[in-house]
Design an enzyme around this catalytic site. Structure first.
Site, short mmCIF file in Angstrom:
data_model
loop_
_atom_site.label_atom_id
_atom_site.label_comp_id
_atom_site.label_asym_id
_atom_site.label_seq_id
_atom_site.Cartn_x
_atom_site.Cartn_y
_atom_site.Cartn_z
N LYS A 44 3.71 11.96 -10.78
CA LYS A 44 2.60 11.34 -11.58
C LYS A 44 3.65 10.01 -11.92
CE LYS A 44 0.01 14.72 -14.04
NZ LYS A 44 -0.38 15.25 -15.33
N HIS A 68 9.02 11.39 -28.02
CA HIS A 68 8.17 12.25 -27.54
C HIS A 68 8.74 13.76 -27.48
CE1 HIS A 68 5.31 13.81 -24.36
NE2 HIS A 68 6.41 14.36 -23.66
N GLU A 121 11.68 19.90 -23.83
CA GLU A 121 10.90 20.24 -22.22
C GLU A 121 11.67 21.02 -21.79
OE1 GLU A 121 8.10 18.51 -21.66
OE2 GLU A 121 8.33 16.65 -22.66
N HIS A 176 1.72 19.78 -26.23
CA HIS A 176 1.38 18.19 -25.89
C HIS A 176 0.15 17.70 -26.48
CE1 HIS A 176 4.86 18.33 -23.46
NE2 HIS A 176 4.77 16.99 -23.23
N HIS A 179 0.89 14.85 -29.02
CA HIS A 179 0.51 13.54 -28.75
C HIS A 179 -0.16 12.82 -29.90
CE1 HIS A 179 0.31 14.02 -24.11
NE2 HIS A 179 1.54 13.23 -24.39
N LYS A 205 8.69 23.63 -12.50
CA LYS A 205 7.91 22.46 -12.31
C LYS A 205 7.39 22.33 -11.00
CE LYS A 205 6.40 18.11 -13.58
NZ LYS A 205 6.37 16.97 -14.33
N ARG A 265 -1.56 23.42 -13.51
CA ARG A 265 -0.53 22.33 -13.90
C ARG A 265 -0.66 22.15 -15.57
NH1 ARG A 265 1.60 16.92 -10.69
NH2 ARG A 265 3.05 16.24 -12.23
N ASN A 313 1.38 21.37 -20.46
CA ASN A 313 1.11 20.45 -21.38
C ASN A 313 1.23 21.24 -22.78
OD1 ASN A 313 0.34 18.23 -19.94
ND2 ASN A 313 -1.69 19.03 -19.60
N GLU A 350 -3.40 18.65 -11.02
CA GLU A 350 -3.74 19.19 -12.62
C GLU A 350 -5.43 19.47 -12.55
OE1 GLU A 350 -1.70 17.57 -15.54
OE2 GLU A 350 -3.26 18.24 -17.12
N ARG A 358 0.79 -1.05 -0.19
CA ARG A 358 0.11 -0.10 0.08
C ARG A 358 1.02 1.31 0.00
NH1 ARG A 358 -3.15 -3.20 3.49
NH2 ARG A 358 -4.81 -4.14 2.53
#
Ligand SMILES: NC(=O)c1ccc[n+]([C@@H]2O[C@H](COP(=O)([O-])OP(=O)(O)OC[C@H]3O[C@@H](n4cnc5c(N)ncnc54)[C@H](O)[C@@H]3O)[C@@H](O)[C@H]2O)c1
Ligand SMILES: [Zn+2]
Length: 375
Positions: A152, A274, A194, A256, A260, A235, A249, A253, A245, A130
């Site tokens: 994340k 990427h 980035e 992105h 994407h 960040k 946040r 993106n 987010e 956990r």
């Protein structure tokens, strides 16, 4: 930020998240202090290093030696390199091996690798018993400025990327910039997209500094630590204000949504990494904003010129094998989770360093723009 670059002391960037606060330490050669740092952070803890075969061949022995030297017990889990390892079978294996290594609550997992390892090991750490604590030792530029910070974690589903995951903050991020010396140049460049993103989205002064100093950063000079620290500070500040987010946040993106779609359109293959997709996506976000009269054509041209100067793709014709047509790209954009009631959400710009969230983008406008961009 534009202060002169002096001695190469490690730089510490705090991430202010209350009782889950942690430090990002950035410096050249600091992986050698991994053992001492962990012994100080968590006396008596056992550790398990999760890494991939490529990273293991360059850096695992030194990491293990650094732990041993400080009397920290460690074991290792080595997975295949690449995005394919962010899957359920590898996740299961990592969990079972962490448990098999008798890592308990109070012990530590160490993610030694790029974003794939950070996401996979971090997610396993969030689930085993956990939740056990973990340390990020990012080894790609992308991981040092982006994926290792912010909590994340996750793996891919057959329905899409990163759809199985959790928020689980590390207890420490140790970013040794010398580890990037072994990174293939194309991977470094992709990660740089980035870095430029932080300037383009919110810090025009940093972008101007990058235009002057990117060569030193690529060459491993002191500009590298400085730039990584600026990105981590940006960040960390955004994550501290909006961890989950629900708002701000999303600015991270920038580039992105278009990116994407292109990345997915190329099947997440080596044809388009990427960061390369993000470079293309940021150019498109600037061009789209200029077309809508939100941003000057000069700023859009300047963003493109810098990304092109470092060797990133800035036009879809540079993608080997080409990209899918407008219909396919629109389908991929619509699949993106940022679609609400027929309107699209994009990160747009009013200029360099001035990104904002636009929730009301008309899909017909985007289609018209893409028709010209892909032509
Ligand atoms: N969690 C987040 O917030 C977040 C943010 C951005 C991206 N990501 C995820 O990050 C992943 C991409 O990360 P990445 O670009 O670091 O890819 P990656 O981890 O696959 O690393 C790229 C390649 O470089 C190799 N490598 C790594 N470090 C090396 C080194 N020091 N020397 C030599 N080779 C090295 C790896 O083995 C791999 O082949 C994606 O899965 C993406 O979803 C997560
Ligand atoms: Zn990204």
């Amino acid at each position: 930020m534009t202060a002169p670059l002096r001695a190469r002391e490690p730089i510490t960037v705090p991430v202010a998240l209350g009782d889950r606060a942690y430090d990002i330490v950035i410096g050249r050669g600091i992986a050698a202090t991994l053992g001492q740092t962990i012994a100080k952070l968590r006396a008596g803890a056992r550790t398990v290093i999760v890494t991939d075969e490529n990273v293991a061949s360059h850096h695992l022995a030194a990491a293990e030696a650094a732990l041993k030297q400080a009397g920290v017990a460690s074991s290792r889990i080595v997975v295949a390199p690449g995005e394919g390892s962010k899957n359920i079978p590898t996740f299961e294996r990592v969990c079972e091996e962490i448990i098999g290594a008798r890592i308990e609550r109070g012990d530590l997992a160490i993610a030694l690798g790029g974003g794939v390892i950070g996401d996979l090991a971090g997610f396993a750490a969030s689930c085993v018993r956990r939740g056990i604590d973990f340390v990020q030792v990012p080894t790609t530029l992308l991981a040092q400025v982006d994926s290792s910070v912010g909590g994340k974690t996750g793996i891919n589903s057959r329905h899409g990327k990163n759809l199985i995951g959790a928020f689980h903050q590390p207890v420490l991020v140790l970013a040794d910039t010398a580890l990037l010396d072994t990174l293939p140049p194309r991977e470094f460049r992709a990660g740089y997209a980035e870095v430029a993103k932080y300037g383009l989205l919110g810090d025009a002064g940093f972008f101007a500094w990058l235009e002057q100093n990117w060569r030193d950063m690529f060459a491993g000079g002191p500009a590298r630590e400085h730039a990584i620290a600026v990105c981590c500070r940006a960040k960390a500040a955004i994550v501290a204000r909006d961890e989950r987010e629900t708002g701000e946040r999303a600015l991270l993106n920038l580039g992105h949504t278009f990116g994407h779609a292109l990345e997915a359109g190329c099947g997440f293959s080596q044809r388009l990494l990427h960061g390369e997709a993000v470079a293309l996506g940021m150019v498109m976000a600037f061009d789209y904003s200029a077309r809508k009269g939100l941003c000057s054509a000069a700023d859009a041209a300047r963003a493109r010129a810098h990304l092109a100067a470092v060797g990133l793709p800035t036009h879809v014709r540079e993608v080997p094998g080409g990209v899918p047509g407008v219909d396919a790209l629109m389908g991929l954009i619509a699949q993106d989770k940022k679609v609400k009631r027929g309107a699209l959400t994009f990160i747009l710009v009013r200029g360099i360093g001035q990104a904002f969230i636009e929730n009301n983008v008309d899909p017909a406008d985007v289609r018209a723009f893409l028709t010209d961009a892909v032509a």
